[in-house]
Design a protein around this motif. Sequence first.
Motif, short mmCIF file in Angstrom:
data_model
loop_
_atom_site.label_atom_id
_atom_site.label_comp_id
_atom_site.label_asym_id
_atom_site.label_seq_id
_atom_site.Cartn_x
_atom_site.Cartn_y
_atom_site.Cartn_z
N THR A 41 19.79 -144.61 -47.48
CA THR A 41 21.00 -145.30 -47.03
C THR A 41 20.86 -146.77 -47.38
N PRO A 42 21.98 -147.48 -47.59
CA PRO A 42 21.88 -148.90 -47.91
C PRO A 42 21.18 -149.64 -46.77
N LYS A 43 20.32 -150.59 -47.15
CA LYS A 43 19.51 -151.31 -46.17
C LYS A 43 20.41 -151.99 -45.12
N GLY A 44 20.05 -151.82 -43.86
CA GLY A 44 20.77 -152.51 -42.79
C GLY A 44 21.98 -151.75 -42.29
N SER A 45 22.58 -150.91 -43.12
CA SER A 45 23.81 -150.23 -42.69
C SER A 45 23.51 -149.23 -41.58
N CYS A 46 22.32 -148.70 -41.60
CA CYS A 46 21.96 -147.70 -40.59
C CYS A 46 21.83 -148.38 -39.22
N LEU A 47 21.21 -149.55 -39.18
CA LEU A 47 21.05 -150.28 -37.91
C LEU A 47 22.41 -150.51 -37.26
N GLU A 48 23.34 -151.07 -38.04
CA GLU A 48 24.68 -151.36 -37.52
C GLU A 48 25.38 -150.09 -37.08
N SER A 49 25.31 -149.06 -37.93
CA SER A 49 26.03 -147.82 -37.64
C SER A 49 25.52 -147.16 -36.38
N VAL A 50 24.20 -147.16 -36.19
CA VAL A 50 23.65 -146.52 -34.98
C VAL A 50 24.06 -147.32 -33.74
N LYS A 51 24.08 -148.63 -33.86
CA LYS A 51 24.50 -149.44 -32.70
C LYS A 51 25.97 -149.16 -32.35
N ILE A 52 26.81 -149.10 -33.36
CA ILE A 52 28.24 -148.79 -33.13
C ILE A 52 28.37 -147.39 -32.53
N ALA A 53 27.57 -146.47 -33.07
CA ALA A 53 27.64 -145.08 -32.57
C ALA A 53 27.25 -145.03 -31.10
#
Length: 305
Positions: A11-23
């Motif tokens: 996954t693109p770097k950093g996008s997972c961190l943001e997405s999990v927080k939003i989730a």
Amino acid sequence: MPEHEGRMLKTPKGSCLESVKIAIDTGYRHIDGAFVYFNEHEVGQAIREKIAEGRIKREDIFYCGKLWNTCHPPELVRPTLEKTLKILQLDYVDLYIIELPMAFKPGDALYPKDENGKFIYHETDLCATWEAMEACKDAGLAKSIGVSNFNRRQLEMILNKPGLKHKPVSNQVECHPYFTQPKLLEFCRQHDIVIVGYSPLGTSRDETWVNVSSPPLLKDPVLNAIGKKYNKTAAQVALRFSIQRGVVVIPKSFNPQRIRENFQIFDFSLTDEEMKEIAALNKNVRYVELLMWRDHPEYPFSDEY
Ligand code: A2P
């Protein structure tokens, strides 16, 4: 790592961190991860940040980790899980599953290949791997243990293993309205094994690893027409269909709006008639065929189910 496998899993770097927080803010609690997604450090960080904010407690989260194909030898199982826990900075995972029934040669290469570009497999003893998984549960490193991409024969091999201590609690497999898995679902039901459906929206249709000869699920006229009736999207109808038939869904999105959309499926229900209509869309064709490994002795998708 070969190009297509890297793209399939990274996954693109950093996008997972943001997405999990939003989730987590949206209300999701089940997070489906894996060492080979190369983002467990971001998932762990997101969970820790949300705990620090006081939004959740660790016990609210259900994290699923996966044992990769190069780590099937029993002596590698616990160290591999410990590595995942270290990356996540967590004390335990809620569920640890064997990602695929196909063992690859152990070592640093996650996709080992010989000089001719042929994958190097490894002799698999799924029962021995399972015993090492049981030991991880007994040690408290995994609350529950399960499998993924196992067919009926492979599940039976574990269930019938002499001295079985813990049954697999779940089998994560492709499952959605175009691939409804009626027989495997029934078999798993009989054995109290939960089906967790991956690609519940029909995948990202990346031609490098997806069978795109099967049409796009979310364009389906029936799903769209039913969605119109409830003021829902085809994606929401597809997810609702799965949960309503007892299949756990793990929709993937890096888009905040779609992450929220995929959670808005608990305020409507499909009628029996609509459930039947959607079940009839089944094409028995997989999007995720993993054909590059079809010569593996434990390739799971040649059997009927
Ligand atoms: P994106 O990350 O841009 O939202 P699956 O879970 O079946 O593997 O599907 C994942 C794919 O579906 C991703 O490409 C994701 O893209 C896309 N997707 C996720 N949620 C939705 C939605 N509600 N509507 C349309 N596409 C979606």
